[in-house]
Every structure is written in C-alpha cells, then in structure tokens.
Scaffold this motif. Structure first.
Motif, PDB file in Angstrom:
ATOM      1  N   ARG A 173       0.714  -1.319  -0.173  1.00 30.38           N
ATOM      2  CA  ARG A 173       0.143  -0.061   0.004  1.00 30.38           C
ATOM      3  C   ARG A 173       1.062   1.266  -0.208  1.00 30.38           C
ATOM      4  O   ARG A 173       0.473   2.256  -0.442  1.00 30.38           O
ATOM      5  N   ARG A 174       2.070   1.300   0.641  1.00 26.14           N
ATOM      6  CA  ARG A 174       2.713   2.476   0.954  1.00 26.14           C
ATOM      7  C   ARG A 174       4.096   2.630   0.026  1.00 26.14           C
ATOM      8  O   ARG A 174       4.877   3.172   0.208  1.00 26.14           O
ATOM      9  N   GLY A 175       4.422   1.453  -0.509  1.00 19.47           N
ATOM     10  CA  GLY A 175       6.008   1.399  -1.252  1.00 19.47           C
ATOM     11  C   GLY A 175       6.866   1.203   0.026  1.00 19.47           C
ATOM     12  O   GLY A 175       8.219   1.596  -0.578  1.00 19.47           O
ATOM     13  N   VAL A 176       6.903   0.869   0.986  1.00 19.80           N
ATOM     14  CA  VAL A 176       7.778   0.926   2.011  1.00 19.80           C
ATOM     15  C   VAL A 176       8.755  -0.417   1.722  1.00 19.80           C
ATOM     16  O   VAL A 176       8.057  -1.471   1.547  1.00 19.80           O
ATOM     17  N   THR A 255       6.306  14.891   7.382  1.00 13.32           N
ATOM     18  CA  THR A 255       5.073  14.224   6.948  1.00 13.32           C
ATOM     19  C   THR A 255       5.226  14.456   5.411  1.00 13.32           C
ATOM     20  O   THR A 255       4.269  15.361   4.760  1.00 13.32           O
ATOM     21  N   PRO A 256       5.920  14.018   4.710  1.00 10.26           N
ATOM     22  CA  PRO A 256       5.913  13.922   3.237  1.00 10.26           C
ATOM     23  C   PRO A 256       4.831  13.766   2.267  1.00 10.26           C
ATOM     24  O   PRO A 256       4.557  14.458   1.343  1.00 10.26           O
ATOM     25  N   CYS A 257       4.055  12.672   2.710  1.00 10.10           N
ATOM     26  CA  CYS A 257       2.993  12.281   1.804  1.00 10.10           C
ATOM     27  C   CYS A 257       1.700  13.235   1.816  1.00 10.10           C
ATOM     28  O   CYS A 257       1.012  13.367   0.822  1.00 10.10           O
ATOM     29  N   ASP A 289       3.756   9.128   8.643  1.00 12.94           N
ATOM     30  CA  ASP A 289       2.666   8.648   7.460  1.00 12.94           C
ATOM     31  C   ASP A 289       1.394   8.657   8.111  1.00 12.94           C
ATOM     32  O   ASP A 289       0.751   7.827   8.311  1.00 12.94           O
ATOM     33  N   TYR A 290       0.863   9.762   8.878  1.00 15.93           N
ATOM     34  CA  TYR A 290       0.039   9.932   9.695  1.00 15.93           C
ATOM     35  C   TYR A 290      -1.474   9.549   9.053  1.00 15.93           C
ATOM     36  O   TYR A 290      -2.484   8.995   9.903  1.00 15.93           O
ATOM     37  N   ASP A 291      -1.701   9.910   7.978  1.00 15.71           N
ATOM     38  CA  ASP A 291      -3.089   9.473   7.402  1.00 15.71           C
ATOM     39  C   ASP A 291      -2.874   8.827   5.834  1.00 15.71           C
ATOM     40  O   ASP A 291      -3.655   9.292   4.714  1.00 15.71           O
ATOM     41  N   GLY A 292      -1.735   8.228   5.894  1.00 14.65           N
ATOM     42  CA  GLY A 292      -1.378   7.730   4.446  1.00 14.65           C
ATOM     43  C   GLY A 292      -2.392   6.784   3.846  1.00 14.65           C
ATOM     44  O   GLY A 292      -2.224   6.576   2.609  1.00 14.65           O
ATOM     45  N   ASP A 293      -3.388   6.274   4.459  1.00 14.93           N
ATOM     46  CA  ASP A 293      -4.534   5.136   3.994  1.00 14.93           C
ATOM     47  C   ASP A 293      -5.528   6.089   3.006  1.00 14.93           C
ATOM     48  O   ASP A 293      -6.172   5.258   2.252  1.00 14.93           O
ATOM     49  N   PHE A 294      -5.278   7.385   3.223  1.00 16.73           N
ATOM     50  CA  PHE A 294      -6.550   8.060   2.664  1.00 16.73           C
ATOM     51  C   PHE A 294      -6.110   9.107   1.387  1.00 16.73           C
ATOM     52  O   PHE A 294      -5.549   9.975   1.666  1.00 16.73           O
ATOM     53  N   VAL A 301       0.682   8.506  -3.034  1.00 12.05           N
ATOM     54  CA  VAL A 301       2.118   9.008  -3.034  1.00 12.05           C
ATOM     55  C   VAL A 301       3.066   7.852  -2.089  1.00 12.05           C
ATOM     56  O   VAL A 301       2.571   7.810  -0.888  1.00 12.05           O
ATOM     57  N   GLY A 302       3.846   7.002  -2.638  1.00 14.09           N
ATOM     58  CA  GLY A 302       4.461   6.226  -1.844  1.00 14.09           C
ATOM     59  C   GLY A 302       5.262   6.945  -0.926  1.00 14.09           C
ATOM     60  O   GLY A 302       5.619   8.179  -0.815  1.00 14.09           O
ATOM     61  N   ALA A 303       5.576   6.111   0.062  1.00 16.31           N
ATOM     62  CA  ALA A 303       6.539   6.685   1.343  1.00 16.31           C
ATOM     63  C   ALA A 303       7.550   6.918   0.893  1.00 16.31           C
ATOM     64  O   ALA A 303       8.343   6.445  -0.123  1.00 16.31           O
TER      65      ALA A 303
END
Length: 495
Positions: A173-176, A255-257, A289-294, A301-303
């Motif tokens: 989901r986040r490219g980690v 918080t880049p994303c 990545d505090y709200d990266g799921d939405f 945008v990947g991590a």
C-alpha cells in the motif's frame, strides 16, 4: 469522634489534634484498621500537621469508647510506617511526611475532547465507523488458536506474524521497503517517535528539525527525549532542504505524503533532495505517515522511506484508519536503529498487548482491513465534498486546498471574514471549535501572513455531511436550519 485539644505552657504553645472517623469505629470488626486508616489519612492530607502531639492511648481510647490496646496497636503500626514518632515519656507525635504538602489529588490528563457536533478541529477519524463486528470476529479467531506460550512476555519488536503482515501491507500500500525484522510494533506513532528520539539522544544528538508549520506533538515528544526541536519552513514543495542543511540538525521529522497541516505533498525533487541530505550527512529522517491510507483524487504517493531505507524511519498507526484507542502503531527502520529501539521498548513496557497484536494480524490477513479502508475512503470523500459545497454556498471566494488526501483541508477565507481574532472569537461564541493555520506555527498566536486572509485547518472526517454543513454555517455567522432526518450516509456511519 470528638475534637480534643491539649495545651501546655512553653515554646510549644497550643497543640491541636483532630481525627475524623465517619462512623468507622462504631461497627464490630475492623475497628483497629478503621482507626489506623483515619489517622493515616489525616496525616497524609495535613489535617494532622507535622509536630502535632496526639493524645495518650488511654485518653483516645476513652474518647472513642474502644480498648486501649486497639489505640496502642494503631500508634505502633503508624510509627512503624513513618507517620508517627514516639519518644519514651514524651508521648506520640505526627512525623514530617515528605511530599504530602498538597492534600489535593494529583491532576490527571483529561480524555480527548474533540469530536463534538460543531467541532472542526483536525486529527480525529469517525469513531462510529470502527468495525466492531469484524474486530470481534478477529479476536474470537485468534483466542481460539493462540497457544499458551504466546501469552507470556512477548518479543518487544512485536509478534512475528504481525510484523510479517505489516511488512507485506506497507510494501503493497505504501511502497515501504522492509523485512519483518525491520518492523517494531508500538503503542501508536507517539511511542515510535519517543523510541527514535531516545536512540538519537543516546547517539549524541541534541537537536532535531521539525516542519514549520507542523504538529505540536512532534515538538513535545522530542522534548521528552531530550531533543530540542528546530523549526524549518515548509513551502509549496515541502520542507526546505536548504534551511534544513543550514540548521545543523542531523535528524528531521517530516510528513511528506500529506504535510500536516498544510496538506502539501512533497514534490519529487524535494523528496530526492531530502533523501540526499540524509545520505550526505549520515542523518536520519523520521517519516510520519499519519493519514497515508486516505487518497481521493490521485494515486497514492509512496512513502519517502522507499527512496532511502537506510536513512528513513517510517512510522504509522491504526489511529486514523481504525481508532486511536487501540494504541497500535509501527515503525520500520534500519536494522541497527530498530534493534536499539526494541531494547528501549523492552525496558519501557516489556512489549505490546499480545491479543491486540494477534487480532490486528488476523484483521490484515483476512482482508477485513482493506474492506474497512475502502468504506472509510468512500465516506470521507463524500464528507470532503460536503465541506467544499458548504463553503461555496456560504463563503463565495473561499479557497480549499490539501483536499486530495487526508482527513482535513486548509480553508482560506476572503478578507471580509477577518480579521482572524474576530472570526475565532465569533466561532467560539457560536460553539464552533476550529483552529487557524497560525496555531501550528513555531511561533503561534499571530495571524498567518499579512494579507488579511483567514486560513483555517478544518477537520471533516468525524462529522456527517449535514453536521459539516451546520458547523460551516455557524462558523460563518449564518442561521442554522432546522434539523433534518438522517441521511443514508449518516445511517451507514452509525452501524
């Protein structure tokens, strides 16, 4: 019990004693414990001050209509505990008990008061959406198969099955870029940042860069670990890497994303420059990545972590996607840093709840987590659209930014709604809780910018569409329409 006072001439003057026993000695058994408790509490709270002489055991026994032996035993017990002192031939006295000067109970932290019907502050998901049935089913499944040995003290890094599930989820989901042994399960992002801060402090760092504007929580958590936060400005592309390089810090929290609070997504060039800075100085970037799921109007945008896995510590949690009360989070980082963080966690709490970890692993592997996120994303997008529509109706000319992702937006109101202090005072008078962008500046208080515009950070995820419309009308000084029947979206949210 009566109040009895004794006095004798000399420097001591008049000594008073008072013991309050609310009927505790009138019963049969337990009278000795009741007397001990009453005396102990009187000393603790200061009703019997240090240096006060107590009556003789004979006098107190007669006054209370109890045996002298009961009073003698109480005096002896409290003398042994340090509450009283006794000198042969001089009687019994109240001892100096350190730390009991303030009889009031210690203050406790109040629970989070966000989420009221007219609360537009950011940071809270809709807790009514928590998937109770699916989460309970996951609990039942894991409790049926969890071996007895798993209920012992856990690996401080987390259950192996959860770390494996998280590594797969974050890669998908986040490219980690992570293996399970690079994952540590934490009590939310707050603990993850605390652990990283402790490791950095142990390595000799004393400052860490933070975004300006940014989350006040970052500064507070860093301070608790001995690190001073150095604010670095954020522009339309993200954190200024030139200012970061000039500030002297060798670590940064970003918080880049979906930058909080501005909503900016770091540009590719800025992300690359930040990764290069970390490699060049041997630094550490802590990615929140505090709200990266939405994500609503674009591909996720990947991590940042995927660009420099040897220098970026990725942190996230289930606080926005599920509920903050679960206290489930994670960090992914270089193996040496992760190992040090795990040792810190071992001494901090001996590991996270085994049953909650097992339930989350089941929830992830069963596909229930992805289904839940799809539902939330659909509802949150509708609520974002409701916010935009309400502003278009009641504040023509207002600009809304940062809405492609996350759970909040930046609302820039025209000059006619200002100045900022007047708008905020009127909002508070109408019962609307809202925060300006200036609240999140390193030097909060002054209006954000000198152009006369009012910039607000508006959270919308926790309110239904009709609630958002109501709060916006109140915020802008418009009359509130009569309540209508719940919408289908609201009825679904309440399930």
């Amino acid at each position: 019990m009566t109040v009895k006072r004794t006095s004798e001439p000399g420097a001591r003057g008049e000594a008073a004693w008072e013991v309050l026993v609310d009927g505790g000695l009138t019963g049969g058994r337990g009278r000795g414990r009741a007397l001990q408790g009453a005396l102990r509490e009187a000393v603790r709270t200061g009703r019997l001050g240090a240096g006060t002489q107590l009556p003789s055991s004979r006098e107190l026994a007669a006054d209370l209509h109890v045996s002298r032996g009961l009073v003698t035993d109480a005096y002896a017990q409290l003398t042994a505990e340090g509450y009283l002192t006794s000198r042969q031939g001089a009687g019994t006295w109240v001892a100096q008990v350190r730390g009991e000067q303030d009889p009031r109970p210690a203050p406790v932290f109040a629970p989070d008061d966000r989420g009221g019907p007219d609360d537009l502050r950011p940071g809270l998901p809709d807790l009514a959406l928590f998937p109770r049935a699916a989460w309970s089913a996951a609990h039942r499944r894991v409790m049926a198969k969890l071996p007895h040995r798993a209920l012992g003290y856990p690996d401080p890094r987390g259950l192996p099955e959860l770390r494996a599930a998280l590594a797969a989820l974050l890669a998908r989901r986040r490219g980690v870029a992570a293996e399970p042994d690079q994952v540590v399960v934490t009590s939310g992002v707050a603990q993850a940042h605390t652990l990283v801060g402790l490791v950095l402090h142990a390595r000799g760092q004393r400052t860490t860069a933070v975004e300006d504007p940014g989350s006040p929580e970052h500064t507070a958590l860093l301070a608790a670990t001995g690190l001073a936060a150095v604010p670095v400005p954020v522009d339309g592309q993200g954190l200024s890497v030139a200012a970061l390089a000039a500030c002297g810090a060798r670590s940064a929290v970003v918080t880049p994303c979906h930058q909080f609070p501005s909503g900016v997504a770091y540009s590719p060039a800025r992300r690359a420059a930040l990764a290069d800075w970390a490699r060049g100085c041997g630094g550490v970037v802590v990615e929140d990545d505090y709200d990266g799921d939405f994500r609503y109007d674009r591909q996720p945008v990947g991590a940042l972590q995927g660009l420099a896995p040897g220098h970026v510590v990725y942190t996230g949690s289930a606080s926005k996607s599920l509920a903050p009360g679960l206290r489930l989070g994670w960090m992914v980082g270089p193996q040496d840093l992760v190992a040090e963080a795990a040792q810190r966690k071992r001494t901090m709490d001996l590991g996270h709840s085994v049953t909650e970890q097992a339930a989350l692993a089941d929830f992830l592997l069963s596909g229930a987590y992805d289904r839940h996120l799809r539902r939330c994303q659909r509802l949150y997008r509708a609520r974002r659209d409701a916010l935009v529509a309400a502003l278009a109706e009641h504040a023509p000319g207002a600009e809304v930014s940062g809405i492609a992702a996350g759970l909040h937006a930046i609302v820039t109101l025209p000059v006619r709604f200002g100045p900022e202090p007047r708008l905020l005072a009127a909002a508070a008078g109408a019962g609307v809780a809202v925060r300006p962008l200036s609240y999140y500046r390193a030097a909060p208080g002054a209006p954000d910018g000198d152009d006369g515009l009012v910039r607000l950070v508006v959270g919308y995820a926790h309110l239904p569409p009709e609630g958002i419309a109501r709060a916006v009308r109140l915020l802008l000084g418009h009359p509130v329409r009569p309540a209508r029947r719940l919408s289908g979206e609201t009825r679904e949210a309440g399930r």
